[in-house]
Design a protein around this motif. Structure first.
Motif, mmCIF file in Angstrom:
data_model
loop_
_atom_site.group_PDB
_atom_site.id
_atom_site.type_symbol
_atom_site.label_atom_id
_atom_site.label_comp_id
_atom_site.label_asym_id
_atom_site.label_seq_id
_atom_site.Cartn_x
_atom_site.Cartn_y
_atom_site.Cartn_z
ATOM 1 N N SER A 36 -5.075 9.480 4.705
ATOM 2 C CA SER A 36 -6.346 8.953 5.172
ATOM 3 C C SER A 36 -7.305 9.051 4.335
ATOM 4 C CB SER A 36 -6.450 9.480 6.668
ATOM 5 O OG SER A 36 -6.885 10.754 6.177
ATOM 6 N N ALA A 37 -8.460 7.966 4.396
ATOM 7 C CA ALA A 37 -9.432 8.069 3.617
ATOM 8 C C ALA A 37 -10.229 9.360 3.762
ATOM 9 C CB ALA A 37 -10.260 6.900 4.002
ATOM 10 N N ASN A 73 0.969 -1.272 -0.015
ATOM 11 C CA ASN A 73 -0.053 0.036 -0.027
ATOM 12 C C ASN A 73 0.938 1.340 -0.041
ATOM 13 O OD1 ASN A 73 -1.819 2.039 0.136
ATOM 14 N ND2 ASN A 73 -2.637 1.285 2.237
ATOM 15 N N THR A 74 0.757 2.091 -0.929
ATOM 16 C CA THR A 74 1.573 3.162 -1.092
ATOM 17 C C THR A 74 0.633 4.498 -0.690
ATOM 18 O OG1 THR A 74 1.475 3.290 -3.461
ATOM 19 C CG2 THR A 74 3.239 2.237 -2.659
ATOM 20 N N LYS A 75 -0.422 4.272 -0.445
ATOM 21 C CA LYS A 75 -1.326 5.533 -0.232
ATOM 22 C C LYS A 75 -0.690 6.123 1.148
ATOM 23 C CE LYS A 75 -6.291 6.554 -0.222
ATOM 24 N NZ LYS A 75 -7.381 5.738 0.191
ATOM 25 N N ARG A 76 -0.669 7.562 1.015
ATOM 26 C CA ARG A 76 -0.123 8.421 2.160
ATOM 27 C C ARG A 76 -1.127 9.458 2.567
ATOM 28 N NH1 ARG A 76 3.167 7.058 5.116
ATOM 29 N NH2 ARG A 76 4.514 8.655 4.941
ATOM 30 N N GLU A 111 -8.233 12.284 2.195
ATOM 31 C CA GLU A 111 -8.557 11.936 0.758
ATOM 32 C C GLU A 111 -9.674 12.498 0.365
ATOM 33 O OE1 GLU A 111 -8.459 8.736 -2.600
ATOM 34 O OE2 GLU A 111 -8.093 8.036 -0.673
ATOM 35 N N ARG A 159 0.351 11.775 -3.464
ATOM 36 C CA ARG A 159 0.058 11.106 -2.232
ATOM 37 C C ARG A 159 -0.457 9.724 -2.310
ATOM 38 N NH1 ARG A 159 3.823 12.242 0.883
ATOM 39 N NH2 ARG A 159 2.528 11.878 2.836
ATOM 40 N N GLY A 160 -0.777 8.861 -3.502
ATOM 41 C CA GLY A 160 -1.348 7.726 -3.711
ATOM 42 C C GLY A 160 -2.653 7.679 -3.627
ATOM 43 N N GLY A 161 -3.548 8.733 -3.461
ATOM 44 C CA GLY A 161 -4.833 8.891 -3.550
ATOM 45 C C GLY A 161 -5.511 8.830 -4.915
ATOM 46 N N LYS A 162 -6.820 8.757 -5.087
ATOM 47 C CA LYS A 162 -7.537 9.015 -6.257
ATOM 48 C C LYS A 162 -8.564 10.120 -6.018
ATOM 49 C CE LYS A 162 -10.190 6.633 -9.708
ATOM 50 N NZ LYS A 162 -11.068 5.483 -10.055
ATOM 51 N N ILE A 182 -3.314 15.091 -4.439
ATOM 52 C CA ILE A 182 -4.012 13.725 -4.064
ATOM 53 C C ILE A 182 -3.141 12.650 -4.821
ATOM 54 C CG2 ILE A 182 -6.128 12.324 -4.042
ATOM 55 C CD1 ILE A 182 -7.498 15.210 -3.871
#
Length: 183
Positions: free
Chosen positions: A7-8, A2-5, A11, A68-71, A65
């Motif tokens: 929090s949900a 998991n490379t998401k940096r 994001e 930082r690995g988000g979408k 976003i």
């Protein structure tokens, strides 16, 4: 891995702000169209340029976003709202939109601080400074219109105001840049 940096929650909030910035762009476009229709080509040009600046802000959020690995999630936007009644209303609405946006940025800063997401907190500092400029610019519009005579301004005053705003730089001077030589 998991490379998401992000929090949900952060994001989702940053994505929502991306959409707010896009809406701001549409609002400025609609005000620019109104100004053009009223014959204020300089003011219209100023508002169109500002619409592009707001679009660029949306892109900054999108890119952050993604970085930082988000979408980011694009949402449908509401219509910008009714046309201003006059220039005073237009400039007051611009100021109100900027103050509302500042409050949204501050809420994001608070969220990043609470989560101890220092990268996002640092990223948002650019927007905190930008909102100082945006609010200052909106107050300058209101002041310039008051000096010209407000809603009772002469045609000559409005012509000069329109001409000035058409060629005015989009960025306001910041207090942090002031010196004794350059107040």
């Amino acid at each position: 891995m998991n490379t998401k940096r992000l929090s949900a929650q952060l994001e989702k909030a940053l994505s929502a702000q991306m959409n707010v910035e896009d809406l701001q762009s549409h609002v400025y476009l609609s005000y620019g169209i109104w100004a053009s229709d009223e014959g204020y080509e300089g003011i219209s040009n100023f508002l169109f340029r500002h619409a592009q600046e707001e679009r660029n802000h949306a892109i900054k959020f999108m890119q952050y976003i993604l970085n930082r690995g988000g979408k980011p999630k694009i949402e449908s936007l509401p219509a910008p709202g009714k046309d201003p009644k006059n220039l005073t209303d237009c400039f007051n609405l611009v100021f109100k939109h900027e103050v509302d946006n500042t409050e949204k940025i501050y809420a994001l800063v608070d969220m990043a601080f609470e989560e101890k997401d220092w990268a996002t907190w640092n990223f948002l500092q650019w927007f905190v400074k930008e909102q100082i400029e945006e609010e200052t610019l909106a107050m300058d519009l209101i002041d310039k219109l008051k000096i010209a005579g407000g809603d009772q301004a002469s045609d000559e005053s409005l012509f000069n105001l329109d001409k000035t705003l058409g060629s005015m730089p989009d960025e306001a001077e910041l207090a942090r840049n002031a010196t004794a030589e350059n107040p």
